[in-house]
Design a protein around this motif. Structure first.
Motif, PDB file in Angstrom:
ATOM      1  N   ASP A   1       0.812  -1.211   0.000  1.00 48.24           N
ATOM      2  CA  ASP A   1       0.000   0.000   0.000  1.00 48.24           C
ATOM      3  C   ASP A   1       0.851   1.269   0.000  1.00 48.24           C
ATOM      4  N   SER A   2       2.111   1.150   0.413  1.00 51.36           N
ATOM      5  CA  SER A   2       2.985   2.321   0.469  1.00 51.36           C
ATOM      6  C   SER A   2       3.714   2.579  -0.846  1.00 51.36           C
ATOM      7  N   LEU A   3       3.547   1.684  -1.809  1.00 51.39           N
ATOM      8  CA  LEU A   3       4.250   1.818  -3.081  1.00 51.39           C
ATOM      9  C   LEU A   3       3.440   2.650  -4.068  1.00 51.39           C
ATOM     10  N   GLU A   4       4.065   3.683  -4.595  1.00 51.72           N
ATOM     11  CA  GLU A   4       3.445   4.490  -5.634  1.00 51.72           C
ATOM     12  C   GLU A   4       3.817   3.938  -7.000  1.00 51.72           C
ATOM     13  N   VAL A   5       2.888   4.028  -7.940  1.00 48.04           N
ATOM     14  CA  VAL A   5       3.172   3.584  -9.303  1.00 48.04           C
ATOM     15  C   VAL A   5       4.040   4.640  -9.981  1.00 48.04           C
ATOM     16  N   PRO A   6       5.150   4.248 -10.575  1.00 50.62           N
ATOM     17  CA  PRO A   6       6.063   5.216 -11.201  1.00 50.62           C
ATOM     18  C   PRO A   6       5.535   5.721 -12.537  1.00 50.62           C
ATOM     19  N   PRO A   7       6.190   6.727 -13.107  1.00 51.33           N
ATOM     20  CA  PRO A   7       5.812   7.187 -14.450  1.00 51.33           C
ATOM     21  C   PRO A   7       5.965   6.072 -15.474  1.00 51.33           C
ATOM     22  N   LYS A   8       5.238   6.177 -16.542  1.00 55.37           N
ATOM     23  CA  LYS A   8       5.266   5.169 -17.604  1.00 55.37           C
ATOM     24  C   LYS A   8       6.614   5.155 -18.312  1.00 55.37           C
ATOM     25  N   PRO A   9       7.218   3.967 -18.510  1.00 55.35           N
ATOM     26  CA  PRO A   9       8.463   3.887 -19.290  1.00 55.35           C
ATOM     27  C   PRO A   9       8.205   4.334 -20.716  1.00 55.35           C
ATOM     28  N   TYR A  10       9.136   5.093 -21.291  1.00 58.70           N
ATOM     29  CA  TYR A  10       8.877   5.578 -22.644  1.00 58.70           C
ATOM     30  C   TYR A  10       9.941   5.196 -23.654  1.00 58.70           C
ATOM     31  N   LEU A  11      10.988   4.518 -23.239  1.00 57.72           N
ATOM     32  CA  LEU A  11      11.978   4.075 -24.210  1.00 57.72           C
ATOM     33  C   LEU A  11      11.400   2.963 -25.068  1.00 57.72           C
ATOM     34  N   SER A  12      11.821   2.896 -26.320  1.00 58.59           N
ATOM     35  CA  SER A  12      11.370   1.837 -27.209  1.00 58.59           C
ATOM     36  C   SER A  12      12.143   0.560 -26.941  1.00 58.59           C
ATOM     37  N   SER A  13      11.556  -0.541 -27.348  1.00 61.46           N
ATOM     38  CA  SER A  13      12.237  -1.814 -27.197  1.00 61.46           C
ATOM     39  C   SER A  13      13.453  -1.865 -28.109  1.00 61.46           C
ATOM     40  N   PRO A  14      14.597  -2.314 -27.587  1.00 60.93           N
ATOM     41  CA  PRO A  14      15.782  -2.446 -28.435  1.00 60.93           C
ATOM     42  C   PRO A  14      15.598  -3.579 -29.416  1.00 60.93           C
ATOM     43  N   PRO A  15      16.377  -3.576 -30.520  1.00 61.84           N
ATOM     44  CA  PRO A  15      16.275  -4.672 -31.482  1.00 61.84           C
ATOM     45  C   PRO A  15      16.576  -5.998 -30.816  1.00 61.84           C
ATOM     46  N   ARG A  16      15.888  -7.018 -31.240  1.00 59.46           N
ATOM     47  CA  ARG A  16      16.130  -8.337 -30.679  1.00 59.46           C
ATOM     48  C   ARG A  16      17.514  -8.811 -31.082  1.00 59.46           C
ATOM     49  N   PRO A  17      18.384  -9.231 -30.140  1.00 56.32           N
ATOM     50  CA  PRO A  17      19.705  -9.695 -30.491  1.00 56.32           C
ATOM     51  C   PRO A  17      19.643 -10.958 -31.323  1.00 56.32           C
ATOM     52  N   SER A  18      20.557 -11.077 -32.281  1.00 58.43           N
ATOM     53  CA  SER A  18      20.560 -12.251 -33.140  1.00 58.43           C
ATOM     54  C   SER A  18      21.301 -13.412 -32.502  1.00 58.43           C
ATOM     55  N   SER A  19      22.192 -13.114 -31.563  1.00 58.06           N
ATOM     56  CA  SER A  19      22.984 -14.153 -30.916  1.00 58.06           C
ATOM     57  C   SER A  19      22.274 -14.672 -29.686  1.00 58.06           C
ATOM     58  N   THR A  20      22.354 -15.993 -29.467  1.00 59.98           N
ATOM     59  CA  THR A  20      21.743 -16.578 -28.277  1.00 59.98           C
ATOM     60  C   THR A  20      22.469 -16.143 -27.018  1.00 59.98           C
ATOM     61  N   GLU A  21      23.624 -15.500 -27.174  1.00 62.11           N
ATOM     62  CA  GLU A  21      24.375 -15.023 -26.015  1.00 62.11           C
ATOM     63  C   GLU A  21      23.543 -14.038 -25.226  1.00 62.11           C
ATOM     64  N   PHE A  22      22.607 -13.357 -25.902  1.00 62.75           N
ATOM     65  CA  PHE A  22      21.824 -12.332 -25.239  1.00 62.75           C
ATOM     66  C   PHE A  22      20.435 -12.824 -24.856  1.00 62.75           C
ATOM     67  N   SER A  23      20.140 -14.088 -25.062  1.00 62.87           N
ATOM     68  CA  SER A  23      18.816 -14.587 -24.719  1.00 62.87           C
ATOM     69  C   SER A  23      18.670 -14.652 -23.204  1.00 62.87           C
ATOM     70  N   SER A  24      17.448 -14.545 -22.755  1.00 63.55           N
ATOM     71  CA  SER A  24      17.209 -14.460 -21.310  1.00 63.55           C
ATOM     72  C   SER A  24      17.268 -15.817 -20.647  1.00 63.55           C
ATOM     73  N   GLY A  25      18.081 -15.917 -19.617  1.00 61.47           N
ATOM     74  CA  GLY A  25      18.113 -17.136 -18.837  1.00 61.47           C
ATOM     75  C   GLY A  25      16.918 -17.263 -17.926  1.00 61.47           C
ATOM     76  N   PHE A  26      16.106 -16.205 -17.812  1.00 60.28           N
ATOM     77  CA  PHE A  26      14.954 -16.230 -16.933  1.00 60.28           C
ATOM     78  C   PHE A  26      13.685 -16.622 -17.675  1.00 60.28           C
ATOM     79  N   THR A  27      13.765 -16.855 -18.973  1.00 58.64           N
ATOM     80  CA  THR A  27      12.565 -17.218 -19.705  1.00 58.64           C
ATOM     81  C   THR A  27      11.980 -18.514 -19.145  1.00 58.64           C
ATOM     82  N   SER A  28      10.753 -18.456 -18.682  1.00 62.72           N
ATOM     83  CA  SER A  28      10.031 -19.564 -18.060  1.00 62.72           C
ATOM     84  C   SER A  28      10.658 -20.013 -16.748  1.00 62.72           C
ATOM     85  N   LEU A  29      11.796 -19.464 -16.388  1.00 63.45           N
ATOM     86  CA  LEU A  29      12.479 -19.813 -15.142  1.00 63.45           C
ATOM     87  C   LEU A  29      12.523 -21.316 -14.920  1.00 63.45           C
TER      88      LEU A  29
END
Length: 226
Positions: free
Chosen positions: A189-217
């Motif tokens: 209840d003490s947490l305020e919602v921050p301003p909306k993020p406005y940066l665009s999504s970066p291009p998807r990396p072509s190398s699997t080196e940048f893939s997320s290890g947290f996908t589906s955890l």
């Protein structure tokens, strides 16, 4: 192979543990250590799912009094790099750059996905922080899997709100890691919602080196979050 998913309570404890680790690097040492490569692949878990920050190859040591540091080149991994690290017009590089990377990583933990729009084909993308921000502001169903009770919903919502604060474009609007810990441990209840993020999504990396290890955890034989 059947995938095993971490419970929300475990995810919450992992996010809090990583925050404590970063807070120690930023404030607990005689010198301040900036990691510059906070991402899933650099977080290791022991058998109790206690997180450990690893791989300090890009880290930079500075005095605790230094608020802004100089770097000759961008450091980090695509998708987690703070805007000011690759474009100085966004502000100075500091410990707040690690805060940004932490926020992006925790958002992936919560969503179990990268910046891919749900319900569209694989060629269509949206900026996932914007999507999740909309869900929080509307206070509707978060659209997250495996939430079974109000405690889990609160934990997920805390992680989301804190993460959205961490990825604010202006570094001065991001909390310190000490504040992050305070918010995660405090009342929703003490947490305020921050301003909306406005940066665009970066291009998807072509190398699997940048893939997320947290996908589906997925929990496999490795003790890392990959």
């Amino acid at each position: 192979m059947e995938h095993k998913y971490l419970e929300w309570g475990t995810l919450y404890r992992i996010s809090l543990g990583i925050a404590r680790g970063l807070e120690y690097l930023h404030r607990g040492c005689n010198t301040r250590i900036l990691h510059f490569d906070i991402k899933p692949h650099n977080i290791l878990l022991d058998k109790e799912f206690t997180p450990k920050i690893s791989d300090f190859g890009l880290a930079k040591v500075c005095t605790r009094e230094e608020s802004i540091i100089s770097t000759l080149e961008a450091r980090g991994t695509v998708g987690y790099i703070a805007p000011e690290v690759f474009c100085r017009s966004f502000g100075g590089v500091s410990h707040k750059s690690d805060v940004y990377s932490y926020g992006m990583m925790v958002l992936e933990m919560v969503g179990g996905r990268k910046n891919i729009s749900p319900g569209v084909d694989h060629t269509s993308e949206i900026f996932f922080p914007r999507w999740v921000y909309k869900r929080v502001v509307l206070d509707g169903e978060l659209g997250l899997k495996r939430i079974t009770n109000e405690d889990e919903k609160t934990q997920a919502r805390k992680m989301i709100i804190v993460s959205l604060w961490c990825i604010q474009t202006d570094p001065s609007n991001r909390p310190t890691m000490s504040k992050v810990i305070e918010m995660l441990e405090g009342s929703i209840d003490s947490l305020e919602v921050p301003p909306k993020p406005y940066l665009s999504s970066p291009p998807r990396p072509s190398s699997t080196e940048f893939s997320s290890g947290f996908t589906s955890l997925q929990v496999q034989s490795s003790t890392s979050l990959e």
